[in-house]
Design a protein around this motif. Structure first.
Motif, short mmCIF file in Angstrom:
data_model
loop_
_atom_site.label_atom_id
_atom_site.label_comp_id
_atom_site.label_asym_id
_atom_site.label_seq_id
_atom_site.Cartn_x
_atom_site.Cartn_y
_atom_site.Cartn_z
N LEU A 257 60.75 74.82 55.27
CA LEU A 257 61.00 74.86 56.72
C LEU A 257 60.29 73.70 57.42
CD1 LEU A 257 60.16 78.66 57.10
CD2 LEU A 257 62.45 77.66 57.46
N VAL A 258 60.75 73.39 58.61
CA VAL A 258 60.00 72.53 59.52
C VAL A 258 58.79 73.32 60.02
CG1 VAL A 258 60.12 71.39 61.77
CG2 VAL A 258 62.07 71.27 60.20
N GLY A 259 57.66 72.65 60.23
CA GLY A 259 56.48 73.33 60.77
C GLY A 259 56.59 73.55 62.27
N GLY A 260 55.47 73.92 62.88
CA GLY A 260 55.45 74.10 64.33
C GLY A 260 55.53 75.56 64.74
N LYS A 261 55.51 75.76 66.07
CA LYS A 261 55.41 77.13 66.59
C LYS A 261 56.62 78.00 66.23
CE LYS A 261 52.29 76.11 70.37
NZ LYS A 261 52.21 75.63 71.75
N ASP A 262 57.80 77.38 66.19
CA ASP A 262 59.02 78.17 65.97
C ASP A 262 59.05 78.84 64.60
OD1 ASP A 262 59.79 77.37 68.43
OD2 ASP A 262 61.30 75.93 67.74
N THR A 263 58.33 78.28 63.65
CA THR A 263 58.38 78.83 62.29
C THR A 263 57.05 79.47 61.88
OG1 THR A 263 57.78 76.67 61.38
CG2 THR A 263 60.13 77.20 61.49
N GLU A 264 56.17 79.70 62.85
CA GLU A 264 54.87 80.28 62.51
C GLU A 264 55.04 81.67 61.87
OE1 GLU A 264 50.76 80.63 64.99
OE2 GLU A 264 52.19 79.09 65.61
N LYS A 265 54.43 81.84 60.71
CA LYS A 265 54.52 83.11 59.95
C LYS A 265 55.97 83.55 59.75
CE LYS A 265 49.94 84.75 61.26
NZ LYS A 265 49.13 85.85 61.80
N PHE A 266 56.86 82.56 59.61
CA PHE A 266 58.26 82.91 59.31
C PHE A 266 58.32 83.67 57.99
CE2 PHE A 266 62.63 82.25 58.08
CZ PHE A 266 63.30 82.34 59.28
N VAL A 267 57.51 83.25 57.02
CA VAL A 267 57.35 84.02 55.79
C VAL A 267 56.34 85.12 56.11
CG1 VAL A 267 56.74 83.97 53.35
CG2 VAL A 267 57.89 82.01 54.39
N SER A 268 56.88 86.19 56.63
CA SER A 268 56.08 87.28 57.19
C SER A 268 55.64 88.23 56.09
CB SER A 268 56.94 88.04 58.20
OG SER A 268 58.06 88.61 57.50
N ARG A 269 54.81 89.18 56.50
CA ARG A 269 54.39 90.24 55.58
C ARG A 269 55.60 90.95 54.98
NH1 ARG A 269 49.51 92.88 54.92
NH2 ARG A 269 48.61 91.43 56.41
#
Lengths: 312, 312
Positions: A202-214
Motif C-alpha cells: 500500500l501507499v503510506g500516510g493517514k489514509d492507510t493507517e492500520k489498514f492491516v487491522s487486527r
C-alpha cells in the motif's frame, strides 16, 4: 545565493552530486530550519528532502519562497501535501526506479520465511548440521496462494515475480484492475482469509493507517505469513506482535516498522519473523537512480520546466 | 519374509509409511549390510535407499536376489548404476517432485547474497540499525545476467523464475535447447565470463566432477556470484575457496558441499557466502511426495508392473 536546501542524511557521494549541480545549503534534519537566519531561509526556493521526519506547514512557513519539495523515495508520507497545496508548493517523489528492488526484497523475505533460510544458515554455520544432522523440514513456497494488498506499481512487480513461482494470485485494490486472471477482493479481510502469504504494498500516510487491522491479521489464520514492504504505519503493529507471539499466524517478513530504526524489541525475540532494516530500495544502483531523479526534478523546477514526477 | 530393505536416515513418519506397505527391514546405512545373516540378505529383492554414502558393487553383491534400488532423491550419484546394470538391478529416483523447492532455494540464495539479507537482518536484530544507522547499500538483483549450467528440469525451473526478475538468461547444456530466446554457450568458461550469477544445476556423478573448474571460476570475475544447488562434486571446491577468500569473485550461495555435513570450515569465515545445509528439497510437502514416489516405485516392482521413474 542559496536556492536549493538539502535536508536529511545524504551520503558523501550524493552530497557531492548535489553540490555539482546546485551549490546547495545542507541541513541534517527539518528541526535545523529554525536555526537559519531570515535571509538564508528567504533564498530557498527548492528543498531536496530525505527522511521520515514530518515536513509540514510549520516547516514550510519557515521558507516563504519555497516552490518545490523534491522527496527522495517513492513514499512521501512525511510531507504534508495538503499543506504544500495550500501554499502552492509542488511536491515530487522518485517512483518506479525502486520498484524492482523493493519487489526483490518482498520475494526474498517470502523465501527466507517459508524456507527458514536464516535459521538453516545458522544451523550449518554453528556446526549443528555436522553434529546433529539435517535441518528440520520447512514449508514449500512455490504454488502458494498470495494476496497483494495494493496493486500499484510495486505490488504488480511483486505479483509478476510470484506468478513465476506458480502462485495463485489474489489482490485488493480500490477497484478491480486489468490483470492476467488474478482474483480481485474488495474486502481486505476476505483477501487475508483466502491466502497463505499476505503482501502489503500500500501507499503510506493517514489514509492507510492500520489498514492491516487486527481483524485482517486474525483472518490470516495459522498458516498466514505477513510480508510488509510499504510503511510500518499500514499495519496494526500491536495486533501483529500479539498474533506472532501467540502463533496465531505462521510468521512475517518485515522491511518496515513503526518508530524505525528504534523498532519494538519484541520483534527480536521472534524466530518466525524475517527482519530487514528498511532496505527495500537499498542498492547502489537504485539509490543512484533515485538521487538522479530527485536532482532532475529540482533542475527542472529551477529551469521553469515541467517536473518529471510531480505528486500534486 | 523380508522383501524390502530400507537403508538410510528416514524420519519416523517415513518409516511408518514404509512399514504400512512393505513390512521392511531397516538399516541405518549400507555399512550395516554385512551384519545381516545370509538368509536375511537372500530375502531382499528391493532396497529403499536414502543417503549419500556409496552403494556399489560390494553392497549389491551382499544381496544376491536384489532387483531394485529405489533412491530417495533425484540425484543418484551415490549408486553405481554401471554395477547395477551388470547385475540386472534396476534403479529408480524421485525426479520432478522436488524441482520447485530446489529452484526456490536457488533464487532465495541469489536474493540473500545480492541483497545481503542475512547480514542486514543481523544488523537490525543486533540493534546496529538504531545505534549506527542504515545498513550499507548492496547490489541490485533484478536485471542481472545469469548463466544456468545444465538446463535440465531444475535448471529450467530456475530460469523461468529468473525471467520474471527480468534477467538476461544464458545457459550451457550439451546441446542447444528450445528456449524463449535464452543465449546458448557450448563452452562453460565463456558462459561464466558472460554472466553475473552462475547457477550450477548439473547432474552429479563422475561425468560432472569439477565441471566448474578453476578456469570457470576465474572467468567469473570480481562481480561473479556462484550458486550451487546440484552436488558439491560439480565444483572445484579448493579453487572456489581460494577465489572467495581472495575476493576474486563476489560471493556464492551454496546448498551443497564436498564431505557434507562435515563441510570445509573455511566456508564459515566467509561473509560473502550464503550457506544452506543441503535443504533444497527440504519441505514437508516435497519430502512427502519424494517418499511417496519411492514407495510407488517399490510397489510397482513387487507387483511386476512398470517402474514409474527408472534411471536405467
Amino acid at each position: 545565493m542559496t536556492k536549493t536546501l538539502v535536508i536529511g542524511g545524504y551520503s558523501d557521494g550524493d552530497k557531492a552530486d548535489l553540490s555539482r549541480t546546485f551549490d546547495p545549503l545542507f541541513l541534517a534534519g527539518p528541526e535545523d530550519l529554525a536555526g537559519l537566519d531570515d535571509a538564508a531561509r528567504a533564498d530557498v526556493t527548492a528543498v531536496a528532502y530525505k527522511g521520515h521526519k514530518p515536513f509540514g506547514a510549520a516547516q514550510m512557513d519557515l521558507l516563504p519562497n519555497l516552490g518545490l519539495i523534491a522527496n527522495y523515495g517513492v513514499g512521501y508520507d512525511a510531507i504534508d501535501v495538503d499543506a504544500a497545496d495550500a501554499r502552492q508548493i509542488k511536491v515530487t517523489n522518485t517512483p518506479d526506479v525502486l520498484n524492482d528492488d523493493v519487489a526483490d526484497i518482498a520475494v526474498g523475505m517470502m523465501l527466507c520465511q517459508g524456507r527458514e533460510m536464516m535459521q538453516a544458515s545458522a544451523w550449518a554455520r554453528s556446526g549443528n548440521w555436522a553434529k546433529n544432522g539435517e535441518y528440520r523440514l520447512n514449508r514449500k513456497v512455490t504454488g502458494s496462494t498470495v494476496g497483494i494488498l495494493g496493486l500499484g506499481r510495486i505490488g504488480r512487480e511483486i505479483a509478476n515475480r510470484l506468478a513465476a513461482f506458480k502462485m495463485d494470485i489474489h489482490y485488493y485494490a480500490r477497484s478491480e484492475k486489468d490483470t492476467p486472471g488474478w482474483t480481485y477482493h474488495s474486502d481486505p479481510v476476505k483477501l487475508a482469509a483466502a491466502v497463505d502469504f499476505l503482501v502489503v504494498a500500500l501507499v503510506g500516510g493517514k489514509d492507510t493507517e492500520k489498514f492491516v487491522s487486527r481483524e485482517v491479521i486474525a483472518a490470516m489464520g495459522p498458516r498466514g505469513v505477513l510480508i510488509n514492504i510499504s510503511r510500518g504505519t499500514t499495519v496494526d503493529e500491536a495486533a501483529l506482535l500479539e498474533a506472532l507471539e501467540a502463533k496465531k499466524i505462521a510468521g512475517a517478513g518485515l522491511d518496515v516498522f513503526l518508530n524505525e530504526p528504534d523498532i519494538d524489541p519484541r520483534f527480536y525475540a521472534l524466530e518466525n519473523v524475517v527482519i530487514q532494516p528498511h532496505q527495500g530500495s537499498g542498492t547502489v544502483e537504485t539509490r543512484a537512480a533515485m538521487a538522479q531523479l530527485q536532482r532532475d526534478n529540482i533542475a527542472a523546477f529551477h529551469a521553469g520546466e515541467a517536473l518529471l514526477t510531480a505528486v500534486n
